[in-house]
Design a protein around this motif. Sequence first.
Motif, PDB file in Angstrom:
ATOM      1  N   LYS A 186       0.835  -1.200   0.000  1.00 40.64           N
ATOM      2  CA  LYS A 186       0.000   0.000   0.000  1.00 40.64           C
ATOM      3  C   LYS A 186       0.869   1.248   0.000  1.00 40.64           C
ATOM      4  O   LYS A 186       0.597   2.219  -0.700  1.00 40.64           O
ATOM      5  CB  LYS A 186      -0.875   0.018   1.267  1.00 40.64           C
TER       6      LYS A 186
ATOM      7  N   LYS B  96       2.556   1.976  -3.338  1.00 39.02           N
ATOM      8  CA  LYS B  96       1.587   2.511  -4.293  1.00 39.02           C
ATOM      9  C   LYS B  96       1.309   3.986  -3.999  1.00 39.02           C
ATOM     10  O   LYS B  96       1.296   4.822  -4.910  1.00 39.02           O
ATOM     11  CB  LYS B  96       0.304   1.678  -4.183  1.00 39.02           C
TER      12      LYS B  96
ATOM     13  N   ASP C 230       2.121   7.089  -6.412  1.00 42.98           N
ATOM     14  CA  ASP C 230       0.998   7.925  -6.837  1.00 42.98           C
ATOM     15  C   ASP C 230       1.282   9.402  -6.579  1.00 42.98           C
ATOM     16  O   ASP C 230       0.848  10.279  -7.319  1.00 42.98           O
ATOM     17  CB  ASP C 230      -0.295   7.540  -6.087  1.00 42.98           C
ATOM     18  N   ALA C 231       1.978   9.665  -5.468  1.00 46.50           N
ATOM     19  CA  ALA C 231       2.254  11.047  -5.105  1.00 46.50           C
ATOM     20  C   ALA C 231       3.444  11.590  -5.883  1.00 46.50           C
ATOM     21  O   ALA C 231       3.830  12.743  -5.703  1.00 46.50           O
ATOM     22  CB  ALA C 231       2.516  11.146  -3.603  1.00 46.50           C
TER      23      ALA C 231
ATOM     24  N   ALA D 184       3.875  -0.525  -8.962  1.00 46.49           N
ATOM     25  CA  ALA D 184       4.668   0.320  -8.065  1.00 46.49           C
ATOM     26  C   ALA D 184       5.796  -0.458  -7.398  1.00 46.49           C
ATOM     27  O   ALA D 184       6.734   0.129  -6.869  1.00 46.49           O
ATOM     28  CB  ALA D 184       3.770   0.940  -7.007  1.00 46.49           C
TER      29      ALA D 184
ATOM     30  N   TYR E  62      -1.571  -0.959 -15.081  1.00 48.36           N
ATOM     31  CA  TYR E  62      -2.965  -0.932 -14.648  1.00 48.36           C
ATOM     32  C   TYR E  62      -3.859  -0.820 -15.884  1.00 48.36           C
ATOM     33  O   TYR E  62      -3.476  -0.206 -16.878  1.00 48.36           O
ATOM     34  CB  TYR E  62      -3.217   0.267 -13.736  1.00 48.36           C
TER      35      TYR E  62
ATOM     36  N   GLN F 166      -5.844  -9.167   2.143  1.00 47.28           N
ATOM     37  CA  GLN F 166      -6.278  -7.960   1.464  1.00 47.28           C
ATOM     38  C   GLN F 166      -6.752  -8.265   0.045  1.00 47.28           C
ATOM     39  O   GLN F 166      -6.225  -9.158  -0.605  1.00 47.28           O
ATOM     40  CB  GLN F 166      -5.037  -7.082   1.394  1.00 47.28           C
TER      41      GLN F 166
ATOM     42  N   ARG G 284      -7.491  -0.722 -10.840  1.00 47.95           N
ATOM     43  CA  ARG G 284      -7.386   0.733 -10.890  1.00 47.95           C
ATOM     44  C   ARG G 284      -7.621   1.174 -12.332  1.00 47.95           C
ATOM     45  O   ARG G 284      -6.860   0.826 -13.220  1.00 47.95           O
ATOM     46  CB  ARG G 284      -5.987   1.142 -10.430  1.00 47.95           C
TER      47      ARG G 284
ATOM     48  N   LYS H 230      -3.980   8.310 -11.894  1.00 49.82           N
ATOM     49  CA  LYS H 230      -4.004   9.384 -10.890  1.00 49.82           C
ATOM     50  C   LYS H 230      -3.090  10.530 -11.294  1.00 49.82           C
ATOM     51  O   LYS H 230      -2.025  10.742 -10.736  1.00 49.82           O
ATOM     52  CB  LYS H 230      -3.653   8.817  -9.532  1.00 49.82           C
TER      53      LYS H 230
ATOM     54  N   ASP I 261       0.517  19.484  -5.831  1.00 51.84           N
ATOM     55  CA  ASP I 261      -0.186  18.793  -6.906  1.00 51.84           C
ATOM     56  C   ASP I 261      -1.589  18.434  -6.452  1.00 51.84           C
ATOM     57  O   ASP I 261      -1.762  17.827  -5.405  1.00 51.84           O
ATOM     58  CB  ASP I 261       0.541  17.487  -7.267  1.00 51.84           C
TER      59      ASP I 261
ATOM     60  N   ARG J  47      -4.446  16.053  -7.280  1.00 52.41           N
ATOM     61  CA  ARG J  47      -4.665  14.871  -8.099  1.00 52.41           C
ATOM     62  C   ARG J  47      -6.132  14.674  -8.418  1.00 52.41           C
ATOM     63  O   ARG J  47      -7.005  15.018  -7.616  1.00 52.41           O
ATOM     64  CB  ARG J  47      -4.121  13.639  -7.380  1.00 52.41           C
TER      65      ARG J  47
ATOM     66  N   TYR K 218      -7.646   4.237  -2.793  1.00 51.30           N
ATOM     67  CA  TYR K 218      -6.712   3.274  -2.184  1.00 51.30           C
ATOM     68  C   TYR K 218      -6.682   1.925  -2.871  1.00 51.30           C
ATOM     69  O   TYR K 218      -5.921   1.046  -2.476  1.00 51.30           O
ATOM     70  CB  TYR K 218      -7.059   3.096  -0.702  1.00 51.30           C
ATOM     71  N   ASP K 219      -7.499   1.687  -3.875  1.00 53.67           N
ATOM     72  CA  ASP K 219      -7.678   0.405  -4.576  1.00 53.67           C
ATOM     73  C   ASP K 219      -7.476  -0.832  -3.718  1.00 53.67           C
ATOM     74  O   ASP K 219      -6.709  -1.700  -4.044  1.00 53.67           O
ATOM     75  CB  ASP K 219      -6.779   0.206  -5.813  1.00 53.67           C
ATOM     76  N   GLN K 220      -8.165  -0.918  -2.593  1.00 53.41           N
ATOM     77  CA  GLN K 220      -8.058  -2.147  -1.807  1.00 53.41           C
ATOM     78  C   GLN K 220      -9.239  -2.285  -0.880  1.00 53.41           C
ATOM     79  O   GLN K 220      -9.926  -1.325  -0.574  1.00 53.41           O
ATOM     80  CB  GLN K 220      -6.765  -2.126  -0.996  1.00 53.41           C
TER      81      GLN K 220
END
Lengths: 393, 374
Positions: free
Chosen positions: A255, A258, A262-263, A287, B74, B198, B203, B207, B217, B219, B292-294
């Motif tokens: 997590k 990722k 993403d940031a 990632a 993705y 999990q 996705r 993003k 930034d 998003r 958070y794709d989860q």
Amino acid sequence: MKKSTLLRVSAIAVSLAFVTAACGSDSEGSVSEDTVVTEDTAAAVVDGVTCEGVSIAFFGALSGDAGNLGKNIRAGADLAVSEFNTANPDCQVGLVDFDSQGDPAQAPALAQKAIDDAGILGIVGPAFSGESKAANPLFDAAGLAIITPSATNADLNDNNWKVFHRALAGDDKQGPAIASYISKTLAAAKVGIIDDASEYGKGLADIVKTTLGDAVVASDSIDPKAADFSAAVSKMKEAAPDAIFYGGYYAEAGKLAKQLRDAGVTATLVFGDGVKDNGFIEAAGPAADGSIITCTCADGASNAEFAAAYTAKFPGETPQTYGAEAYDAAKAFLAAIAAGKTDRAGVLEFLVTYDAAGVTKQIKWDETGEVAGNAVYAYKVEAGVISVVGLIE
Amino acid sequence: MRDWLIYRTFWDLTVTGVALGSIYALVALGYTLVYGVLRLINFAHSEIFMIGTFASLITATNVLGLPMLEAGQYPYRTGFQLVLILLACLLGSMVLSGAGAVALERAAYRPLRGSGDQFGAVVLAFVSAFVVGLIFFDTPKSNLIFGIIGTGPIAWMYLNIFRRGRQAPRLAFLISAIGASTAITEAVAIWGPRDREQYQTPRVLEKKTLFKLFGTDIRIDYVIVIIGALLMMTALLLFVNRTRLGRGVRAVAQDVETAKILGVNVDFVILITFLLGGVMAGGAAMMFTLVYDQSKFNIGFLLGVKSFTAAVLGGIGNLKGALLGGLVLGLSENYGSALFGGQWKDVIAFVLLLVVLMFRPTGLLGESLAKARV
């Protein structure tokens, strides 16, 4: 009156059903290997080892966030036990599972359960450092030998536990190796450090941080139960390090990786052995690529003989993280049983002088329970595959 | 050593804090609506959120057939297709969460109010029969068959009990809420294909950074979350304040007995309240999976506790309070973890709650679903 009795009876029935259901789905303490007692002993004596009702136990997470690591360990131990049982028809050793879910809070009660089972002569585990701290004092008081194939927290050897053994080098070896990899191989001038505030994660991150010293430009802890790590991510983004080390387990590492990517954080991500699992690749997706994972564990798949035996036992699978260490640990216990040690004190005594070639290394313990040798390996994630890079100097 | 980085990451923390706060706020609405009408903390609401995240996942993978990863990338989508996928996921989450909330009300709460109906009896009977089946069988299939066969007589028995129309004490509702919450999470953990592990959701949204604000930034996913949450909340406020049904909700919140005398169908209003809460949680769940794709069997737990905190912080029973509480909580958590370190995140949330309640015992905006006005 009549109806309220009916209600009461049905309430009792339902609650009983709940209790039974909870016990029924309980995976702890189930003997997975059928203990076969041979009736005609005269006919079956092959090489003289006879025993009855002895078993070794696996202790660690089989479910939960880090369950994959426990499953790898269990598989390694399972392979050793079934090889032993095939070779010794008159000595069928059982393998008992204790699924701790990696939770230190559950560990003491489970440990007591293992201790109360008089047939258990040794524990392969506890798998993680947090649960080790909680369970090991109980094992020590009971004189039940433990060989952990995976708990690497540096302080574990410092408790005068006479039952404690480790089948791989601890984080006091891994931490400095990670620091040296980051500063030399990666040539990172600025480093960010994140940990999950766990016994293992924080312990390892602190060693890396101390060793790197001034190169550390930002550090933070995250709550592994949370979904959002944006505060830590913002911090790393601002500090713009060349490399980020995360101390923790694979699910959160995925997590975190990722969210960092993403940031727009481009630093090389470096992780410890708790991340060396395909669960990391699954959670992080693309990632994960380019990440470095270190481990004091050997690459079990590169030992051809072991890998072949593993695939024969578990079709379609290859040895995963800690599987080979677990195999070596179980072998040590089985050697004790083969030498006629059928009580806990005997097994413990046997391990003091144990010195044999294992799959991963020469297995031989010093008085603190640390295994000889201190190899740390680097692994790299490329296109979704974790592959070994080599030994870290 | 305190880290004063917060000055340089302030705007970054603000954006992520507002986005997370919006999700808290949407979930908090469910707690606040039900509390306003029933004076009941619906602890199973976090599971309605969890159901929403899985609904989003199922819509994307099983219904729309999206792959998880395409050759190490993705499965990004763009344009019209992307909008359709997102809307389908939103719809799936809202429908399933709404249905879940309604089913929960009818099976776990209505029987306790003394007005249980066939639906509740059948659901409870099925669960009971299924659980009794666990004693005798160990395959899910035979369990299921036993559950279906046993449902009839047990439902009849329950219906007879329901007919007596006994009101349960307040505490029983709380136990029922906690029980339902545990039952739903464990059912997903035990029978879900990945157990307690999990789940990843595909996705589809790349993003990208849309624009820069104060050097930060912004998003696209955060923009969608913030705007989506605002739209949903406006719609809810309009519904409660401007429609006939909304007036019923407010009437029941003010005084159940009087509302009943004046001809408001109280059970229907309560059902609508749960439905609204469920739909909001479903929307929150879809946005959560977008960022958070989860998901996971217990994903609702921590988020539920936080959202409940947000509801109390803003004034439980107060719709605008839920929004304010969510935003304040999301922001203070982010600023707080930047100041003191991420391990203090939860501590900060609850210290803040304590401090606010010390000075304003009914929360920032006070408790007032009944008096809600735009």
